[in-house]
Design a protein around this motif. Structure first.
Motif, PDB file in Angstrom:
ATOM      1  N   SER A   1     -10.746   2.014   8.458  1.00 56.57           N
ATOM      2  CA  SER A   1     -11.134   1.403   9.730  1.00 56.57           C
ATOM      3  C   SER A   1     -10.347   0.141   9.987  1.00 56.57           C
ATOM      4  CB  SER A   1     -12.628   1.083   9.712  1.00 56.57           C
ATOM      5  OG  SER A   1     -12.925   0.128   8.718  1.00 56.57           O
ATOM      6  N   ALA A   2      -9.914  -0.523   8.912  1.00 56.40           N
ATOM      7  CA  ALA A   2      -9.136  -1.750   9.071  1.00 56.40           C
ATOM      8  C   ALA A   2      -7.689  -1.447   9.415  1.00 56.40           C
ATOM      9  CB  ALA A   2      -9.193  -2.568   7.782  1.00 56.40           C
ATOM     10  N   LEU A   3      -7.206  -0.302   8.967  1.00 53.25           N
ATOM     11  CA  LEU A   3      -5.801   0.021   9.158  1.00 53.25           C
ATOM     12  C   LEU A   3      -5.528   0.735  10.472  1.00 53.25           C
ATOM     13  CD1 LEU A   3      -4.799   1.177   5.568  1.00 53.25           C
ATOM     14  CD2 LEU A   3      -4.026  -0.870   6.748  1.00 53.25           C
ATOM     15  N   THR A   4      -6.475   1.509  10.950  1.00 55.32           N
ATOM     16  CA  THR A   4      -6.243   2.257  12.179  1.00 55.32           C
ATOM     17  C   THR A   4      -6.456   1.336  13.367  1.00 55.32           C
ATOM     18  OG1 THR A   4      -7.051   4.206  11.030  1.00 55.32           O
ATOM     19  CG2 THR A   4      -6.826   4.376  13.406  1.00 55.32           C
ATOM     20  N   LEU A   5      -5.440   0.551  13.644  1.00 57.72           N
ATOM     21  CA  LEU A   5      -5.568  -0.471  14.678  1.00 57.72           C
ATOM     22  C   LEU A   5      -4.841  -0.099  15.973  1.00 57.72           C
ATOM     23  CD1 LEU A   5      -4.933  -3.517  12.332  1.00 57.72           C
ATOM     24  CD2 LEU A   5      -7.115  -2.727  13.195  1.00 57.72           C
ATOM     25  N   SER A   6      -4.222   1.056  15.995  1.00 54.97           N
ATOM     26  CA  SER A   6      -3.451   1.435  17.171  1.00 54.97           C
ATOM     27  C   SER A   6      -3.973   2.746  17.744  1.00 54.97           C
ATOM     28  CB  SER A   6      -1.972   1.586  16.795  1.00 54.97           C
ATOM     29  OG  SER A   6      -1.248   2.102  17.880  1.00 54.97           O
TER      30      SER A   6
ATOM     31  N   ASP B   1       0.324   9.160  16.258  1.00 54.54           N
ATOM     32  CA  ASP B   1       1.230   9.282  15.118  1.00 54.54           C
ATOM     33  C   ASP B   1       1.056   8.125  14.148  1.00 54.54           C
ATOM     34  OD1 ASP B   1       2.290  11.621  16.056  1.00 54.54           O
ATOM     35  OD2 ASP B   1       3.987  10.666  17.081  1.00 54.54           O
ATOM     36  N   ILE B   2       0.922   6.927  14.687  1.00 57.20           N
ATOM     37  CA  ILE B   2       0.736   5.759  13.827  1.00 57.20           C
ATOM     38  C   ILE B   2      -0.586   5.871  13.069  1.00 57.20           C
ATOM     39  CG2 ILE B   2       0.372   3.256  13.788  1.00 57.20           C
ATOM     40  CD1 ILE B   2       2.257   3.018  16.145  1.00 57.20           C
ATOM     41  N   ALA B   3      -1.636   6.272  13.771  1.00 55.14           N
ATOM     42  CA  ALA B   3      -2.943   6.421  13.132  1.00 55.14           C
ATOM     43  C   ALA B   3      -2.884   7.451  12.015  1.00 55.14           C
ATOM     44  CB  ALA B   3      -3.990   6.819  14.177  1.00 55.14           C
ATOM     45  N   HIS B   4      -2.154   8.547  12.234  1.00 55.84           N
ATOM     46  CA  HIS B   4      -2.021   9.588  11.214  1.00 55.84           C
ATOM     47  C   HIS B   4      -1.298   9.054   9.979  1.00 55.84           C
ATOM     48  CE1 HIS B   4      -1.399  13.491   9.373  1.00 55.84           C
ATOM     49  NE2 HIS B   4      -0.103  13.263   9.344  1.00 55.84           N
ATOM     50  N   ARG B   5      -0.221   8.329  10.210  1.00 62.27           N
ATOM     51  CA  ARG B   5       0.533   7.788   9.076  1.00 62.27           C
ATOM     52  C   ARG B   5      -0.286   6.749   8.308  1.00 62.27           C
ATOM     53  NH1 ARG B   5       5.002   8.607  12.707  1.00 62.27           N
ATOM     54  NH2 ARG B   5       4.694   6.553  13.655  1.00 62.27           N
ATOM     55  N   LEU B   6      -1.093   5.992   9.034  1.00 60.21           N
ATOM     56  CA  LEU B   6      -1.938   5.000   8.373  1.00 60.21           C
ATOM     57  C   LEU B   6      -3.042   5.664   7.554  1.00 60.21           C
ATOM     58  CD1 LEU B   6      -2.204   2.255  11.124  1.00 60.21           C
ATOM     59  CD2 LEU B   6      -0.970   2.126   8.962  1.00 60.21           C
ATOM     60  N   ARG B   7      -3.566   6.779   8.059  1.00 58.16           N
ATOM     61  CA  ARG B   7      -4.561   7.512   7.273  1.00 58.16           C
ATOM     62  C   ARG B   7      -3.941   8.043   5.987  1.00 58.16           C
ATOM     63  NH1 ARG B   7      -6.644   9.012  12.430  1.00 58.16           N
ATOM     64  NH2 ARG B   7      -5.224  10.808  12.547  1.00 58.16           N
TER      65      ARG B   7
ATOM     66  N   ARG C   1      -3.586   5.075  -1.486  1.00 57.05           N
ATOM     67  CA  ARG C   1      -3.752   3.682  -1.897  1.00 57.05           C
ATOM     68  C   ARG C   1      -3.614   3.487  -3.418  1.00 57.05           C
ATOM     69  NH1 ARG C   1      -9.740   1.503  -1.056  1.00 57.05           N
ATOM     70  NH2 ARG C   1      -8.876  -0.081  -2.443  1.00 57.05           N
ATOM     71  N   GLU C   2      -3.850   4.552  -4.209  1.00 57.84           N
ATOM     72  CA  GLU C   2      -3.719   4.436  -5.660  1.00 57.84           C
ATOM     73  C   GLU C   2      -2.276   4.175  -6.089  1.00 57.84           C
ATOM     74  OE1 GLU C   2      -5.362   6.838  -4.149  1.00 57.84           O
ATOM     75  OE2 GLU C   2      -7.458   6.491  -4.759  1.00 57.84           O
TER      76      GLU C   2
ATOM     77  N   ALA D   1       3.540   2.554   8.316  1.00 57.05           N
ATOM     78  CA  ALA D   1       3.107   3.102   9.599  1.00 57.05           C
ATOM     79  C   ALA D   1       4.264   3.765  10.340  1.00 57.05           C
ATOM     80  CB  ALA D   1       2.498   1.998  10.463  1.00 57.05           C
ATOM     81  N   GLY D   2       5.453   3.752   9.724  1.00 50.24           N
ATOM     82  CA  GLY D   2       6.619   4.345  10.365  1.00 50.24           C
ATOM     83  C   GLY D   2       7.206   3.465  11.442  1.00 50.24           C
ATOM     84  N   LEU D   3       6.943   2.158  11.359  1.00 46.61           N
ATOM     85  CA  LEU D   3       7.423   1.206  12.366  1.00 46.61           C
ATOM     86  C   LEU D   3       8.506   0.304  11.780  1.00 46.61           C
ATOM     87  CD1 LEU D   3       3.896   0.170  13.655  1.00 46.61           C
ATOM     88  CD2 LEU D   3       5.513   1.678  14.847  1.00 46.61           C
TER      89      LEU D   3
END
Length: 341
Positions: A8-13, A17-23, A29-30, A97-99
């Motif tokens: 929830s903290a990372l999906t800020l856009s 596509d950005i949301a998918h990459r952030l998920r 995260r490991e 995020a691919g940015l």
């Protein structure tokens, strides 16, 4: 933003596509240490709040916004090293995020250089933990080795292992009884699964000297943990003077830091220490690593040997710890010393 739900903290856009990459980033995260992940979420909370309050965009973040954010951190009194960490983690978030990371811009480069230069000229110096030296360890050993209090025996053993291995606090806390084996001469060998800088299936092997092996053996025997292979070596001690077998969670960082605080009260409080960046007023979690590095340098062990023992990747880190050891061993000091008055 919810610490328990980093997605929830990372999906800020709103960008799909950005949301998918952030998920995907969160799912992996490991790949990063817990400390790195905590730092990333902390930076995100601070930066996202600044962006919201100032009508800026956090993700993606423009180079102009990043420049202004870094200068805001400087104006807020943040250390230059902390500001560099914020810039690096914002860049890391953008890459995953691919940015395009905003710190690639020349204006951000100039801002960072300005911040660092201003900090140095203003007298800022890198903070360093108060060294815990071999003499300090032996002093505590003389005071605590015959103690009837299990907490003091555990604390003494912890400091022995910390100094002898140069492991970080979190790495020490993860050690279990099953990680112990014996060399042919009876001294203890520790199988360290992984460290901050070494993550590989072969792990890392650390050997203890005679006295440290003796103290660890005594602690495990008197606490009863020697019969509990899955227990953490440094388990809690109850107020009834009994060790609690703990196999699920290691002692917290705070609990391990408290060991250094108790040791300082017993053996170090008489030292005349000048506060360092208003933080380092006594021994802390990094003190054994710093002290051991200084002691090795004093005994003329090479920088490469010190780096290997402390699993440091950069020589600059070691040199920062031992910079005062050879202050009078430089070429010019030697040259001038040949022409005595």
């Amino acid at each position: 933003m919810n610490k328990k739900h980093p997605a929830s903290a990372l999906t800020l856009s709103a960008d799909g596509d950005i949301a998918h990459r952030l998920r995907e980033f969160v799912q992996d995260r490991e790949a990063f240490s817990e400390n790195t992940w905590r730092q990333l979420l902390s930076v995100m909370r601070i930066c996202a709040k600044w962006a919201e309050e100032n009508g800026r965009t956090f993700l993606p973040m423009s180079s102009t916004c990043l420049r202004d954010y870094l200068l805001y951190l400087q104006a807020s009194g943040r250390a230059s090293s902390t500001i560099s960490t914020h810039a690096a983690l914002i860049s890391m978030l953008h890459r995953n995020a691919g940015l395009v990371p905003p710190n690639r811009s020349p204006q951000v480069f100039r801002a960072v250089k300005k911040i660092n230069r201003t900090a140095v000229i203003a007298g800022e110096r890198t903070g360093q933990a108060v060294p815990f030296r071999l003499g300090d360890l032996l002093s505590l050993d003389a005071r605590w080795s015959d103690s009837e209090r299990l907490q003091e025996l555990r604390d003494l053993t912890f400091l022995h292992v910390a100094y002898a291995t140069l492991l970080r606090v979190s790495e020490l806390g993860r050690l279990r009884v099953r990680d112990i084996s014996r060399a042919p001469d009876g001294r203890i060998v520790l199988d360290v699964a992984w460290t901050k800088t070494i993550v590989m299936t072969g792990g890392l092997i650390k050997g203890l000297g005679d006295l440290s092996s003796q103290r660890l053996t005594e602690w495990l025997t008197v606490s009863g943990l020697i019969a509990e292979p899955d227990a953490f070596i440094f388990s809690p001690v109850h107020r009834t003077n009994r060790a609690r077998v703990e196999a699920k969670r290691p002692l917290s960082t705070r609990a391990l830091e408290d060991i250094f605080a108790r040791a300082w009260q017993v053996a170090g409080a008489g030292q005349d220490m000048k506060p360092n960046k208003n933080r380092y007023r006594g021994w802390s979690g990094h003190s054994t690593r710093v002290g051991a590095a200084i002691d090795m340098a004093t005994k003329k062990y090479s920088t490469a040997q010190i780096m290997q023992e402390g699993t440091w990747k950069k020589a600059e880190t070691v040199m920062r710890y031992i910079r005062h050891v050879d202050a009078h061993a430089g070429a010019m000091v030697d040259l001038m010393g040949q022409h005595k008055v």
